[in-house]
Design an enzyme around this catalytic site. Sequence first.
Site, PDB file in Angstrom:
ATOM      1  N   GLU A   1      36.458  42.002  35.983  1.00  0.00           N
ATOM      2  CA  GLU A   1      37.520  42.212  34.984  1.00  0.00           C
ATOM      3  C   GLU A   1      38.780  42.725  35.667  1.00  0.00           C
ATOM      4  O   GLU A   1      38.717  43.651  36.499  1.00  0.00           O
ATOM      5  CB  GLU A   1      37.012  43.235  33.962  1.00  0.00           C
ATOM      6  CG  GLU A   1      37.283  42.873  32.547  1.00  0.00           C
ATOM      7  CD  GLU A   1      36.606  41.562  32.123  1.00  0.00           C
ATOM      8  OE1 GLU A   1      37.264  40.510  32.173  1.00  0.00           O
ATOM      9  OE2 GLU A   1      35.435  41.617  31.731  1.00  0.00           O
TER      10      GLU A   1
ATOM     11  N   GLY B   1      38.941  39.436  22.399  1.00  0.00           N
ATOM     12  CA  GLY B   1      38.777  39.414  23.855  1.00  0.00           C
ATOM     13  C   GLY B   1      37.918  38.250  24.306  1.00  0.00           C
ATOM     14  O   GLY B   1      37.333  38.265  25.388  1.00  0.00           O
TER      15      GLY B   1
ATOM     16  N   SER C   1      40.761  33.358  22.595  1.00  0.00           N
ATOM     17  CA  SER C   1      41.198  32.388  21.585  1.00  0.00           C
ATOM     18  C   SER C   1      42.467  31.668  22.050  1.00  0.00           C
ATOM     19  O   SER C   1      42.667  30.490  21.751  1.00  0.00           O
ATOM     20  CB  SER C   1      41.455  33.091  20.259  1.00  0.00           C
ATOM     21  OG  SER C   1      42.451  34.080  20.420  1.00  0.00           O
ATOM     22  N   SER C   2      43.317  32.344  22.794  1.00  0.00           N
ATOM     23  CA  SER C   2      44.574  31.724  23.233  1.00  0.00           C
ATOM     24  C   SER C   2      44.303  30.566  24.175  1.00  0.00           C
ATOM     25  O   SER C   2      44.859  29.467  24.011  1.00  0.00           O
ATOM     26  CB  SER C   2      45.455  32.727  23.962  1.00  0.00           C
ATOM     27  OG  SER C   2      45.573  33.895  23.232  1.00  0.00           O
TER      28      SER C   2
ATOM     29  N   ASP D   1      40.578  32.556  31.954  1.00  0.00           N
ATOM     30  CA  ASP D   1      40.194  32.016  30.645  1.00  0.00           C
ATOM     31  C   ASP D   1      40.377  30.505  30.585  1.00  0.00           C
ATOM     32  O   ASP D   1      39.503  29.769  30.108  1.00  0.00           O
ATOM     33  CB  ASP D   1      41.032  32.672  29.544  1.00  0.00           C
ATOM     34  CG  ASP D   1      41.053  34.186  29.670  1.00  0.00           C
ATOM     35  OD1 ASP D   1      40.135  34.719  30.312  1.00  0.00           O
ATOM     36  OD2 ASP D   1      41.967  34.817  29.134  1.00  0.00           O
TER      37      ASP D   1
HETATM   38  C1  GLA Z   1      42.433  38.661  29.826  1.00  0.00           C
HETATM   39  C2  GLA Z   1      43.251  37.694  30.662  1.00  0.00           C
HETATM   40  C3  GLA Z   1      42.474  37.248  31.887  1.00  0.00           C
HETATM   41  C4  GLA Z   1      41.896  38.423  32.658  1.00  0.00           C
HETATM   42  C5  GLA Z   1      41.178  39.387  31.704  1.00  0.00           C
HETATM   43  C6  GLA Z   1      40.723  40.651  32.387  1.00  0.00           C
HETATM   44  O1  GLA Z   1      41.349  37.997  29.266  1.00  0.00           O
HETATM   45  O2  GLA Z   1      43.614  36.581  29.903  1.00  0.00           O
HETATM   46  O3  GLA Z   1      43.304  36.461  32.713  1.00  0.00           O
HETATM   47  O4  GLA Z   1      42.880  39.083  33.404  1.00  0.00           O
HETATM   48  O5  GLA Z   1      42.008  39.749  30.610  1.00  0.00           O
HETATM   49  O6  GLA Z   1      39.731  40.371  33.303  1.00  0.00           O
END
Ligand code: GLA
Length: 405
Positions: free
Chosen positions: A53, A143, A146-147, A194
């Site tokens: 993360e 978290g 969705s984007s 993501d």
């Molecule tokens: C969000 C961001 C990712 C990543 C996470 C943390 O989901 O979109 O790019 O940085 O936070 O790991």
Amino acid sequence: MTTTWRLDELGDDLDPGRPRELSAALVATFERLHGVPPAGVFAAPGRVNLMGEHTDYNGGWCLPMALPHATYVAVRRRDDRRLTVTSLQQVGAFSIDLDGLDPASLRGWSSYPAGVVWLLEASGLRMPGMDLVIDSRVPVGAGLSSSAALECAVALAACAMAEVAVDAQMRRRLIDLCVRAEREIVGSPTGGMDQTAALLARPGEALLLDCLTGRTEGVSWSFPEASLLIVDTRAQHSLSDGQYGDRRAECARAAAALGLDLLREAPDLGVALRRLTDDILHRRVRHVFSENLRVGAAVRAIRGGEHRELGRLFTESHESLRDDFEVSCAELDLVVDTALVEGAYGARMTGGGFGGSAIVLVADAKLARVRAAVTSAFAERGFTRPAFVVATAAGAAAEVESLTR
Ligand code: GLA
């Protein structure tokens, strides 16, 4: 991204729905709105990150897994250059002319689909006018990305209408383009994990991603007697409200102070810490460095079927995100603490933090107990009732239905 998520329809669980049924319903809605059927329906998944993360924008490693929760886009080509977009999760449709579109004028949710189409055109691909109708099963603010699901589903739909073949190389291009849409047009400085998961994941696998080289590797996900429980705390989470950007800026400052481009390049934690005097930067670096090591350890634990070790790594990651990186919140900590008291193997927040979801690795026999304990702990603290789903590993964005093309 603000929205009205239909909690009444979801009930307590985050139901991904059945792709065929959702797609058929979307085709019917498209026909009702536009008087003709769409040419196709495309879907892109949300994701849950197992480990790594706030490492992606530091050039590190992460380990996301695509979810069966997806965003669906029904599309049809128009004869003019208008882009119309209706979302079943948003009030009001929008319609813009692709000629003379100024991306700086885009606001709110329209900046995701219109931003992607604008960047596709800016990258040299002539885009036709299109009607898009969108439905999503990826909860917003949880978290679970969705984007990226929205961006990637729109990207595939737009490429199909422009008759651009999406092979493996094009998928890589679309990852970069969707990341740029999010950073440059929406204004969320996210890292790329993501969109990579949404476009490259394979069913039954987590995706080990090296964010420096872009190299990916499948990691088969199979724990016969344990479940990965996602708990959406429903605590507010937005990536464009500044705190995510602050963490990113702190990491960039730490890298600059160490004479590095990216924190990933720090060869030795002890040396790096001795050279940094600022306590905050100290802790940020310690998180990124240790989290990168945990990704490798998590892959070994998953491949070896070592659920206890994976659980331990989850909990260690949570402590690092809570204490050193400071991106957790009371609701996420409560899920982790409660799950551990109830005998889960381990638990951690997942995604950007400041709200959103936690993941719990738990023996199937204890699943119901953990769920009930988390629900009552939330009630006792006066928090909004959380939502649950057991994660399974889905595949990447794809066409769900091809109709009249
Ligand atoms: C969000 C961001 C990712 C990543 C996470 C943390 O989901 O979109 O790019 O940085 O936070 O790991």
